[in-house]
Design an enzyme around this catalytic site. Structure first.
Site, PDB file in Angstrom:
ATOM      1  N   GLU A 166      34.241  36.673  48.238  1.00 19.74           N
ATOM      2  CA  GLU A 166      33.319  36.097  49.221  1.00 19.74           C
ATOM      3  C   GLU A 166      34.077  35.341  50.311  1.00 19.74           C
ATOM      4  O   GLU A 166      33.531  35.077  51.378  1.00 19.74           O
ATOM      5  CB  GLU A 166      32.319  35.163  48.538  1.00 19.74           C
ATOM      6  CG  GLU A 166      31.189  35.876  47.826  1.00 19.74           C
ATOM      7  CD  GLU A 166      30.234  36.585  48.779  1.00 19.74           C
ATOM      8  OE1 GLU A 166      29.651  35.931  49.654  1.00 19.74           O
ATOM      9  OE2 GLU A 166      30.082  37.811  48.662  1.00 19.74           O
ATOM     10  N   SER A 186      37.412  33.995  45.152  1.00 16.88           N
ATOM     11  CA  SER A 186      36.410  35.058  45.268  1.00 16.88           C
ATOM     12  C   SER A 186      36.573  35.902  46.521  1.00 16.88           C
ATOM     13  O   SER A 186      36.966  35.403  47.588  1.00 16.88           O
ATOM     14  CB  SER A 186      35.027  34.400  45.292  1.00 16.88           C
ATOM     15  OG  SER A 186      34.057  35.315  45.736  1.00 16.88           O
ATOM     16  N   TYR A 226      28.858  28.816  49.731  1.00 15.98           N
ATOM     17  CA  TYR A 226      29.674  29.172  48.550  1.00 15.98           C
ATOM     18  C   TYR A 226      31.045  29.684  48.994  1.00 15.98           C
ATOM     19  O   TYR A 226      32.083  29.233  48.502  1.00 15.98           O
ATOM     20  CB  TYR A 226      28.942  30.239  47.723  1.00 15.98           C
ATOM     21  CG  TYR A 226      29.798  30.870  46.644  1.00 15.98           C
ATOM     22  CD1 TYR A 226      29.979  30.239  45.421  1.00 15.98           C
ATOM     23  CD2 TYR A 226      30.435  32.096  46.855  1.00 15.98           C
ATOM     24  CE1 TYR A 226      30.776  30.819  44.425  1.00 15.98           C
ATOM     25  CE2 TYR A 226      31.225  32.683  45.876  1.00 15.98           C
ATOM     26  CZ  TYR A 226      31.390  32.041  44.661  1.00 15.98           C
ATOM     27  OH  TYR A 226      32.172  32.613  43.685  1.00 15.98           O
TER      28      TYR A 226
END
Ligand code: NDP
Ligand code: GDR
Length: 326
Positions: free
Chosen positions: A129, A127, A151
């Site tokens: 992220e 991701s 996460y």
């Protein structure tokens, strides 16, 4: 007939990927978690061709058993606790599922193996992220990671262990660093669907206001249907590698809100939107925009749905759903 095992089969991407692989003639297996998963009926209804196998990313024996039973050509690891906000409250669970789950699945593949001529190919859903507090813009495969949530930290582990298993054991393992991708199937907890659903409901007189957190962050939003094609392409190459998948455009949350309300036929969106600190995160990712040049040149991947088309698709879908039974 090639075969594939998808974890996260009940999620947004799992459903798009199942459709894509089925259309390409694959036998599709989906790993289903829980003893009475509420999404089973939807899945059976929408994707009757998917064969379900039970298992959990927190349970290595179940993963070994699933891989052994199915003996797939390809494994797509899409299962995760994927909601960033929730990962702050359930950090250990997130580390276990989203992080250690990757290690368990890689181990299952390593233990079961494939035939020598046809080793199991593995895709990890990494991701944007992971870039978090970005070190450079736009972000590429070489941009250093600086995750801003449990996460993001778990995804960094998942990414690194995927690369490590490729380098240590010669597994055909790829990590797709995907930027935000949305669709009519996006969960209502994510900002895009929360907004398109609220815009539709406000237009239809079913809801009075929309309460959001920070409207400033910028995201690189694409369409999920386009992004699962990149996942498949990664596993069709001669050599495994990692790729950024993104549109190269970035918009603020407030711009998404404005466009969504306009698509629903509401021009004065500010009248309906209120901010509440309870939706703010302990640490925010302010800006994401990806450079997908490698995926474009090596995989021939292109996005097909533009940002305004994506917003309109989602709003039209929510207007249709919310109109039923009015
Ligand atoms: P969703 O949240 O829609 O789906 C997550 C899936 O993971 C669900 O099917 C869920 O199953 C499953 N899951 C949760 N816990 C477990 C567990 N313990 N064992 C097995 N499966 C589990 O996510 P998306 O489809 O949007 O994303 C797919 C993947 O891609 C995720 O890994 C996500 O982190 C990653 N990603 C997503 C991006 C996006 O913008 N959508 C961008 C970059 C990466 P159930 O609900 O049935 O319990
Ligand atoms: P994100 O998606 O955190 O980027 O992770 P999300 O839609 O949750 O948030 C995007 C941005 O919007 C801001 N925001 C709000 N978000 C939510 N959910 N609800 C609100 O009310 C709200 N108000 C403002 C957020 O603070 C954030 O800045 C998604 C997930 O799919 C991950 O699994 C994936 O890895 C990344 O995208 C890429």
């Amino acid at each position: 007939m090639p075969s594939a095992l998808i974890t996260g089969i009940t999620g947004q991407d799992g459903r798009f990927l199942a459709e894509l692989l089925h259309s390409k003639g694959y036998k599709v297996y989906g790993l289903l978690k829980g003893q009475n998963n509420p999404k089973t009926a939807l899945l059976r209804d929408e994707h009757p061709y998917v064969e379900l196998v039970h298992g959990d990313l927190c349970d290595l024996p179940s993963l070994i058993s699933a891989v052994e039973t199915v003996r797939p050509d390809e494994v797509y690891n899409l299962g995760a606790i994927s909601f960033v906000a929730m990962s702050f409250n359930q950090a250990e669970l997130t580390a276990n599922v989203t992080g250690l789950g990757v290690l368990r699945l890689l181990e299952a593949i390593r233990i079961v193996g494939g035939s020598q001529n046809n080793p199991i190919r593995f895709y990890q859903a990494s991701s944007s992220e992971m870039f978090g507090k970005v070190r450079e813009t736009p972000q590429t495969e070489l941009t250093p990671f600086h995750p801003r949530s449990p996460y993001g930290c778990a995804k960094v582990f998942g990414h690194d262990i995927t690369v490590n298993y490729r380098e240590s054991y010669g597994l055909y393992a790829c990590s797709g660093i995907l930027f935000n991708h949305e669709s009519e199937r996006r969960g209502l907890e994510f900002v895009t669907r929360k907004v398109t659903n609220a815009a539709a409901r406000i237009k239809l007189g079913l809801q009075e206001e929309l309460v959001l957190g920070d409207l400033e962050p910028r995201r690189d939003w694409g369409y999920a249907g386009d992004y699962v094609k990149a996942m498949w392409l990664m596993l069709q190459q001669d050599q495994p590698d990692d790729y950024v998948v993104a549109t190269g455009e970035t918009y603020q949350v407030r711009e998404f809100v404005r466009l969504a309300f306009e698509a629903a036929g509401i021009d004065d969106w500010q009248r309906y939107v209120r901010q509440d600190p309870k939706f703010l995160r302990p640490a925010e990712v302010d800006l994401l925009v990806g450079d997908a040049t490698k995926a474009q040149t090596k995989l021939g991947w292109r996005r097909e749905v533009s940002f305004p088309e994506l917003v309109k698709k989602m709003v039209d879908n929510d207007l249709a759903i919310e109109s039923v039974g009015r």
